[in-house]
Design a protein around this motif. Structure first.
Motif, PDB file in Angstrom:
ATOM      1  N   ASN A 116     -22.420  -4.551 -54.022  1.00 13.47           N
ATOM      2  CA  ASN A 116     -23.353  -5.674 -54.019  1.00 13.47           C
ATOM      3  C   ASN A 116     -23.090  -6.690 -55.122  1.00 13.47           C
ATOM      4  OD1 ASN A 116     -25.011  -4.659 -51.827  1.00 13.47           O
ATOM      5  ND2 ASN A 116     -25.740  -3.106 -53.264  1.00 13.47           N
ATOM      6  N   SER A 117     -21.922  -6.632 -55.751  1.00  9.27           N
ATOM      7  CA  SER A 117     -21.601  -7.544 -56.839  1.00  9.27           C
ATOM      8  C   SER A 117     -21.223  -8.928 -56.303  1.00  9.27           C
ATOM      9  CB  SER A 117     -20.451  -6.985 -57.669  1.00  9.27           C
ATOM     10  OG  SER A 117     -19.250  -6.959 -56.908  1.00  9.27           O
ATOM     11  N   LEU A 118     -20.988  -9.857 -57.217  1.00 11.15           N
ATOM     12  CA  LEU A 118     -20.659 -11.233 -56.828  1.00 11.15           C
ATOM     13  C   LEU A 118     -19.389 -11.312 -55.992  1.00 11.15           C
ATOM     14  CD1 LEU A 118     -21.419 -13.045 -60.207  1.00 11.15           C
ATOM     15  CD2 LEU A 118     -22.828 -13.045 -58.139  1.00 11.15           C
ATOM     16  N   GLU A 119     -18.452 -10.423 -56.241  1.00 11.48           N
ATOM     17  CA  GLU A 119     -17.177 -10.434 -55.520  1.00 11.48           C
ATOM     18  C   GLU A 119     -17.028  -9.255 -54.568  1.00 11.48           C
ATOM     19  OE1 GLU A 119     -15.009 -12.271 -59.445  1.00 11.48           O
ATOM     20  OE2 GLU A 119     -15.734 -10.230 -59.287  1.00 11.48           O
ATOM     21  N   GLY A 120     -18.085  -8.490 -54.409  1.00  7.32           N
ATOM     22  CA  GLY A 120     -18.033  -7.362 -53.488  1.00  7.32           C
ATOM     23  C   GLY A 120     -17.017  -6.314 -53.915  1.00  7.32           C
ATOM     24  N   TRP A 121     -16.397  -5.681 -52.912  1.00  4.88           N
ATOM     25  CA  TRP A 121     -15.430  -4.621 -53.188  1.00  4.88           C
ATOM     26  C   TRP A 121     -14.307  -5.088 -54.102  1.00  4.88           C
ATOM     27  CZ3 TRP A 121     -17.594  -0.357 -52.448  1.00  4.88           C
ATOM     28  CH2 TRP A 121     -18.214   0.040 -51.257  1.00  4.88           C
ATOM     29  N   THR A 122     -13.913  -6.363 -53.970  1.00  2.00           N
ATOM     30  CA  THR A 122     -12.790  -6.864 -54.765  1.00  2.00           C
ATOM     31  C   THR A 122     -13.032  -6.721 -56.256  1.00  2.00           C
ATOM     32  OG1 THR A 122     -12.256  -8.458 -53.015  1.00  2.00           O
ATOM     33  CG2 THR A 122     -11.319  -8.876 -55.176  1.00  2.00           C
ATOM     34  N   ALA A 123     -14.280  -6.805 -56.685  1.00  2.00           N
ATOM     35  CA  ALA A 123     -14.594  -6.670 -58.107  1.00  2.00           C
ATOM     36  C   ALA A 123     -14.221  -5.296 -58.636  1.00  2.00           C
ATOM     37  CB  ALA A 123     -16.078  -6.934 -58.340  1.00  2.00           C
ATOM     38  N   GLY A 124     -14.147  -4.311 -57.757  1.00  2.00           N
ATOM     39  CA  GLY A 124     -13.828  -2.955 -58.187  1.00  2.00           C
ATOM     40  C   GLY A 124     -12.433  -2.806 -58.756  1.00  2.00           C
ATOM     41  N   TYR A 125     -11.534  -3.723 -58.396  1.00  4.36           N
ATOM     42  CA  TYR A 125     -10.177  -3.633 -58.931  1.00  4.36           C
ATOM     43  C   TYR A 125     -10.139  -3.926 -60.430  1.00  4.36           C
ATOM     44  CZ  TYR A 125      -8.602  -3.420 -54.093  1.00  4.36           C
ATOM     45  OH  TYR A 125      -8.405  -3.036 -52.797  1.00  4.36           O
ATOM     46  N   SER A 126     -11.175  -4.578 -60.964  1.00  2.00           N
ATOM     47  CA  SER A 126     -11.224  -4.837 -62.407  1.00  2.00           C
ATOM     48  C   SER A 126     -11.793  -3.634 -63.165  1.00  2.00           C
ATOM     49  CB  SER A 126     -12.086  -6.071 -62.698  1.00  2.00           C
ATOM     50  OG  SER A 126     -13.453  -5.811 -62.452  1.00  2.00           O
ATOM     51  N   ILE A 127     -12.150  -2.570 -62.426  1.00  2.00           N
ATOM     52  CA  ILE A 127     -12.662  -1.342 -63.029  1.00  2.00           C
ATOM     53  C   ILE A 127     -11.728  -0.220 -62.581  1.00  2.00           C
ATOM     54  CG2 ILE A 127     -14.756   0.029 -63.410  1.00  2.00           C
ATOM     55  CD1 ILE A 127     -16.274  -2.259 -61.977  1.00  2.00           C
ATOM     56  N   TRP A 154     -21.305   2.756 -66.744  1.00  2.00           N
ATOM     57  CA  TRP A 154     -20.237   2.638 -65.743  1.00  2.00           C
ATOM     58  C   TRP A 154     -20.867   2.232 -64.409  1.00  2.00           C
ATOM     59  CZ3 TRP A 154     -15.066   2.961 -66.539  1.00  2.00           C
ATOM     60  CH2 TRP A 154     -14.233   3.075 -65.414  1.00  2.00           C
ATOM     61  N   PRO A 155     -20.353   1.185 -63.759  1.00  2.00           N
ATOM     62  CA  PRO A 155     -20.946   0.735 -62.492  1.00  2.00           C
ATOM     63  C   PRO A 155     -20.902   1.806 -61.410  1.00  2.00           C
ATOM     64  CG  PRO A 155     -19.474  -0.943 -63.385  1.00  2.00           C
ATOM     65  CD  PRO A 155     -19.250   0.308 -64.203  1.00  2.00           C
ATOM     66  N   THR A 156     -21.907   1.797 -60.574  1.00  2.00           N
ATOM     67  CA  THR A 156     -21.935   2.700 -59.428  1.00  2.00           C
ATOM     68  C   THR A 156     -21.235   2.050 -58.242  1.00  2.00           C
ATOM     69  OG1 THR A 156     -24.018   1.836 -58.552  1.00  2.00           O
ATOM     70  CG2 THR A 156     -24.162   3.591 -60.222  1.00  2.00           C
ATOM     71  N   VAL A 157     -20.995   2.839 -57.206  1.00  2.00           N
ATOM     72  CA  VAL A 157     -20.363   2.317 -56.001  1.00  2.00           C
ATOM     73  C   VAL A 157     -21.222   1.206 -55.385  1.00  2.00           C
ATOM     74  CG1 VAL A 157     -19.650   2.880 -53.641  1.00  2.00           C
ATOM     75  CG2 VAL A 157     -19.137   4.458 -55.524  1.00  2.00           C
ATOM     76  N   ASP A 158     -22.530   1.423 -55.316  1.00  2.00           N
ATOM     77  CA  ASP A 158     -23.413   0.407 -54.738  1.00  2.00           C
ATOM     78  C   ASP A 158     -23.448  -0.858 -55.573  1.00  2.00           C
ATOM     79  OD1 ASP A 158     -24.083   1.815 -52.487  1.00  2.00           O
ATOM     80  OD2 ASP A 158     -25.918   2.682 -53.333  1.00  2.00           O
ATOM     81  N   GLN A 159     -23.339  -0.739 -56.899  1.00  2.00           N
ATOM     82  CA  GLN A 159     -23.328  -1.930 -57.734  1.00  2.00           C
ATOM     83  C   GLN A 159     -22.084  -2.772 -57.488  1.00  2.00           C
ATOM     84  OE1 GLN A 159     -24.087  -0.021 -61.628  1.00  2.00           O
ATOM     85  NE2 GLN A 159     -25.920  -1.288 -61.753  1.00  2.00           N
ATOM     86  N   VAL A 160     -20.944  -2.117 -57.279  1.00  2.00           N
ATOM     87  CA  VAL A 160     -19.725  -2.860 -56.951  1.00  2.00           C
ATOM     88  C   VAL A 160     -19.849  -3.489 -55.565  1.00  2.00           C
ATOM     89  CG1 VAL A 160     -17.248  -2.653 -56.527  1.00  2.00           C
ATOM     90  CG2 VAL A 160     -18.298  -1.434 -58.440  1.00  2.00           C
TER      91      VAL A 160
END
Length: 270
Positions: free
Chosen positions: A47-58, A39-45
Motif C-alpha cells: 500500500n505504499s506510494l510506489e506499491g510493490w516496486t518500493a520493496g526493491y529499496s528494502i 521494518w516494513p510489513t508486506v502490507d505496508q509495501v
C-alpha cells in the motif's frame, strides 16, 4: 542473536567516554530487551506510494529477515506525524530514546552486519570494521556548540544584494550577524535570538508540556516512525522480504516482479 542482544545493544547503550587506552565501559545489564527493529510489513509495501516496486529499496532476503530471534523485536514502519508511513525507506536510522526524548539519532548507510558496524576482537581491545559507511550523527551537545559558534546561521546561498553568481558577502548584514567571507549569507548568528543554553532533542510526538521549559531549547527530530515503535500484530503482520512470493496486486494495480518506472525519463516504446 548473540550479537544483537549482547555486543551491539551494549555498545549503543554506552554513554561515557573511557580514558585513552581503556576499554569503553559497558552497562551493568544488557538493554537487549529494549532493542527494537523497525521494518516494513508486506502490507505496508503493498500500500505504499510506489506499491510493490518500493520493496526493491528494502533488499532484505528471507534468510536474514525471518530469524527467530528477530521476530519479537520487529515493529511497524509508521510515522504519520511526518507523512512517511507510505514512503518506504532505504536509508537506515538509529535512535536511542527514553519515552519521547531522544539522546541521539543517526542517519546512515549501515546495515545490521559485522562488516558495517565492526566487531570487537582481542578481548574487546580492538574493533574490526570491514566496510566503509557514511552517516550523519545528531547530538544535542553538537547543536549547543554550533549555536555558540560565531558562524551560526551561515548558509551557502547568495544573500540579499548578491548577483546571480554569488559574489562577496552580502551587504547590509543585520545587527549581531557575523560577517563571513564568500558567497554565502548569514541567517541569524549570535545576538540574533539563537539559544545559548541547554539543547534537548525530542520526537514530534512530544506534548506541549514536554516541549516547554525555561532555559532549555527543545528541538524536534522528524523521525519516520513513532516512539516507542509499534510492535507487529501477531501473524497479521509479516515482515517484508525482497525474495518472497508476494501475490496479488498492489495499490497501483501492479503485480510483484513486473518492472515499473515512476521517476526520470521514460523512453517511448517503438
Amino acid at each position: 542473536a548473540k550479537r544483537v542482544h549482547g555486543e551491539f545493544a551494549s555498545s549503543l547503550a554506552t554513554c561515557k567516554r573511557a580514558p585513552p587506552g581503556l576499554v569503553p565501559p559497558r552497562p551493568a545489564s544488557s538493554p537487549a530487551g529494549q532493542v527494537r527493529v523497525v521494518w516494513p510489513t508486506v502490507d505496508q509495501v503493498r500500500n505504499s506510494l510506489e506499491g510493490w516496486t518500493a520493496g526493491y529499496s528494502i533488499p532484505g532476503p528471507a534468510k536474514n529477515v525471518q530469524r527467530d530471534f528477530l521476530a519479537p523485536l520487529m515493529c511497524k514502519y509508521q510515522g504519520e506525524l511526518v507523512g512517511k508511513t507510505r514512503a518506504m525507506p532505504h536509508i537506515k536510522t538509529f535512535v536511542r530514546h527514553s519515552g519521547q526524548r531522544v539522546a541521539w539519532a543517526l542517519l546512515a548507510s549501515h546495515n545490521l552486519s559485522k562488516a558495517a558496524w565492526g566487531s570487537l576482537q582481542k578481548r574487546d581491545t580492538q574493533l574490526m570494521v570491514r566496510s566503509y559507511e557514511l552517516g550523519v550523527l545528531l547530538l544535542p551537545s553538537l547543536e549547543e556548540r554550533y549555536r555558540r559558534h560565531p558562524h551560526c546561521g551561515f548558509v551557502c546561498a547568495p544573500g540579499p544584494g548578491a548577483g546571480p553568481g554569488g559574489g562577496s558577502s552580502p551587504p547590509g548584514l543585520s545587527s549581531g550577524a557575523s560577517e563571513v567571507q564568500g558567497s554565502g549569507s548569514v541567517q541569524g548568528g549570535p545576538g540574533q535570538g539563537q539559544a545559548r543554553g541547554t539543547v534537548e532533542f525530542w520526537s514530534m510526538q512530544a506534548s506541549k508540556e514536554q516541549q516547554q521549559q525555561d532555559g532549555v531549547c527543545r528541538m524536534y527530530v522528524p523521525l519516520p516512525y513513532e516512539l516507542p515503535p509499534v510492535r507487529y500484530s501477531g501473524v497479521a503482520d509479516k515482515a517484508w522480504t525482497v525474495d518472497g512470493a508476494h501475490v496479488g496486486m498492489d495499490v497501483l494495480g501492479q503485480t510483484y516482479g513486473v518492472p515499473a518506472q515512476f521517476y526520470g525519463n521514460v523512453e517511448p516504446r517503438e
